[in-house]
Design an enzyme around this catalytic site. Structure first.
Site, short mmCIF file in Angstrom:
data_model
loop_
_atom_site.label_atom_id
_atom_site.label_comp_id
_atom_site.label_asym_id
_atom_site.label_seq_id
_atom_site.Cartn_x
_atom_site.Cartn_y
_atom_site.Cartn_z
CG HIS A 78 -0.55 -0.04 2.52
ND1 HIS A 78 -0.29 1.11 3.23
CD2 HIS A 78 -0.31 -1.07 3.36
CE1 HIS A 78 0.10 0.77 4.46
NE2 HIS A 78 0.11 -0.53 4.57
CG ASP A 80 -2.49 4.27 2.96
OD1 ASP A 80 -2.19 3.19 2.44
OD2 ASP A 80 -3.31 4.38 3.89
CG ASP A 141 2.50 -0.01 7.84
OD1 ASP A 141 2.09 -0.45 6.77
OD2 ASP A 141 1.77 0.15 8.84
CD GLU A 175 -3.51 -1.39 5.34
OE1 GLU A 175 -3.69 -2.43 5.96
OE2 GLU A 175 -2.95 -0.40 5.85
CD GLU A 176 -1.62 2.09 7.71
OE1 GLU A 176 -2.37 1.70 8.63
OE2 GLU A 176 -0.48 1.64 7.52
CG ASP A 198 0.92 -3.89 5.04
OD1 ASP A 198 1.79 -3.08 5.40
OD2 ASP A 198 -0.30 -3.73 5.22
CG HIS A 380 0.42 2.53 12.46
ND1 HIS A 380 -0.92 2.21 12.53
CD2 HIS A 380 0.84 2.04 11.28
CE1 HIS A 380 -1.27 1.55 11.45
NE2 HIS A 380 -0.21 1.44 10.67
ZN LIG Z 1 0.58 -1.53 6.36
#
Ligand SMILES: [Zn+2]
Length: 412
Positions: A78, A80, A141, A175-176, A198, A380
């Site tokens: 992904h 984002d 990520d 995705e997030e 991921d 994150h």
């Molecule tokens: Zn991810």
């Protein structure tokens, strides 16, 4: 393989945080910017059928170079990054030949990645670690996933002697914020199965996630002056607390792990007159999720018996399901990854995801899709880190999977 680090550093330089409050697709312009950069790179490499949709879905095809009937696999990452932490002006820091000490990310602000907080750092002595400067996330990520896939494809193009089937790649937005598959054209993608790249540390291999439901509860009270409330007032807030008290005390996120499901109260608001409660309900076992839904309904029924019909109204909606039920019939797609890891001396770390993934949604749309490691830690977070060697291991595992598939194609 040499360009893996350069690619990763170039992708993290673009701010691609997704935005839950946006009604656009993709939710932010940075994601399109990165998608265009990737499309140009894939084009220079000589890939076919590069397609970027207005919603920010980039797909491309590496044609088969073998006459054998080899299944078409998809590789997905992904674009984002999480909106929870800033992703603007990411300034990656490189620690080559890591010495096993605390990592000073930012001497001015005294931001330190400490061994005592992150003992897993010890496993990376001698490797090249990449972090942010502590003021933003790094974006491994899932920009590690992007860099891994592009590097793998470049390697296959540079080594045409390696036989392989058709390989589809997809880089997806948002995705997030849970919208990563909203405009994914599974039929058009045309893969027999796929992997999201991921996951976390080396070896991580995931094909189980929660079954999920959401309950929205409305409670109607009766407000009267508290001085004359005797046997007349129905306090919606008290009924809300009563409902929570009926639920098993230990079935809460803060007391559960592994395969334990939960009821999670994530919104409570109201007055004497009226109250609202939102729960999310989770369990890896679908029939157990159903039992949890029934139990909540039973609790509500008993409150309605006590306070009058219609006092508590609930709407329960399923959100997503455990991909395991879609993976099990095609379990060779997991075994392929396990075998590749075993041959490279990597121990597969199989663990249930305590959440949902794009792969889970895709699995239920007809594209079985386990999740494989990138090598990253602390997603994150401003303490996110990844080693170059871990990303290289991911490329090697994928490469070995592709080789294995060409040698002895599994039959679906
Ligand atoms: Zn991810």
């Amino acid at each position: 393989m040499e360009r893996l680090l350069d690619r990763f550093l170039s992708y993290v330089s673009i701010d691609t945080r997704s935005d839950e409050d946006s009604i656009e697709h993709p939710s932010t312009g940075g994601q399109l910017q990165l998608a265009r950069l990737l499309a140009a790179e894939l084009d220079r490499m000589g890939l076919n059928k590069i397609h970027l949709t207005p919603q920010g879905y980039l797909t491309a095809e590496l044609a088969a170079n073998s006459d054998h009937a080899i299944p078409t696999i998809g590789l997905i990452a992904h674009l984002d990054t999480s909106p929870e932490v800033s992703g603007q002006d990411v300034k990656p820091r490189l620690f080559r030949n890591y010495d096993g000490q605390d990592l000073v990310l930012n001497p001015v602000q005294n931001l330190i990645l400490k061994l005592e907080d992150y003992p897993e750092l010890r496993g990376y002595v001698g490797q090249t670690l990449i972090t942010s400067d502590g003021t933003t996330l790094l974006g491994a990520d899932d920009k590690a996933g992007l860099a891994i896939i592009v590097t793998l494809i470049a390697h296959l193009l540079d080594h045409p002697a390696i036989p392989h089937g058709k390989i589809m790649i997809a880089f997806t937005p948002d995705e997030e914020i849970g919208r990563g598959t909203d405009f994914f054209d599974v039929a058009g993608f045309g893969a027999d199965w796929a992997y999201t790249i991921d996951g976390g540390p080396v070896g991580e291999l995931e094909y189980e996630n929660f079954n999920a439901a959401a309950a929205r509860i409305n409670i109607r009270g009766i407000n009267v002056h508290p001085g004359t409330a005797y046997l007349r007032m129905k306090n919606a807030l008290m009924i809300a607390m009563e409902l929570q008290a009926l639920l098993p005390d230990q079935s809460r996120p803060e007391y559960t792990r592994g395969y334990q499901g939960f009821f999670h109260l994530n919104k409570l608001s109201g007055s004497v007159e009226q109250a609202e409660m939102n729960y999310i309900i989770r369990d890896h076992d679908r029939s157990e999720l159903d039992r949890k839904k029934t139990f909540l309904q039973d609790c509500i029924n008993s409150l309605n018996d006590k306070y009058g019909p219609g006092t508590v109204v609930v709407q329960i909606q399923d959100q997503y399901y455990n991909m395991r039920e879609k993976i099990e019939p095609v379990f060779y797609i997991v075994e392929l990854a396990e075998q590749a890891m075993a041959e490279l001396g990597i121990i597969p770390l199989v663990k249930p995801i305590r959440g949902g993934t794009d792969g889970a949604r895709l699995s239920f749309q007809g594209l079985p899709c386990p999740n494989l490691f990138t090598g990253g830690h602390n997603f994150h977070s401003r303490y996110e880190f990844i080693s170059l060697e871990s990303m290289q291991a991911s490329v090697q595992v994928l490469l070995r999977m592709i080789e294995l598939l060409a040698i002895s194609p599994v039959s679906g």
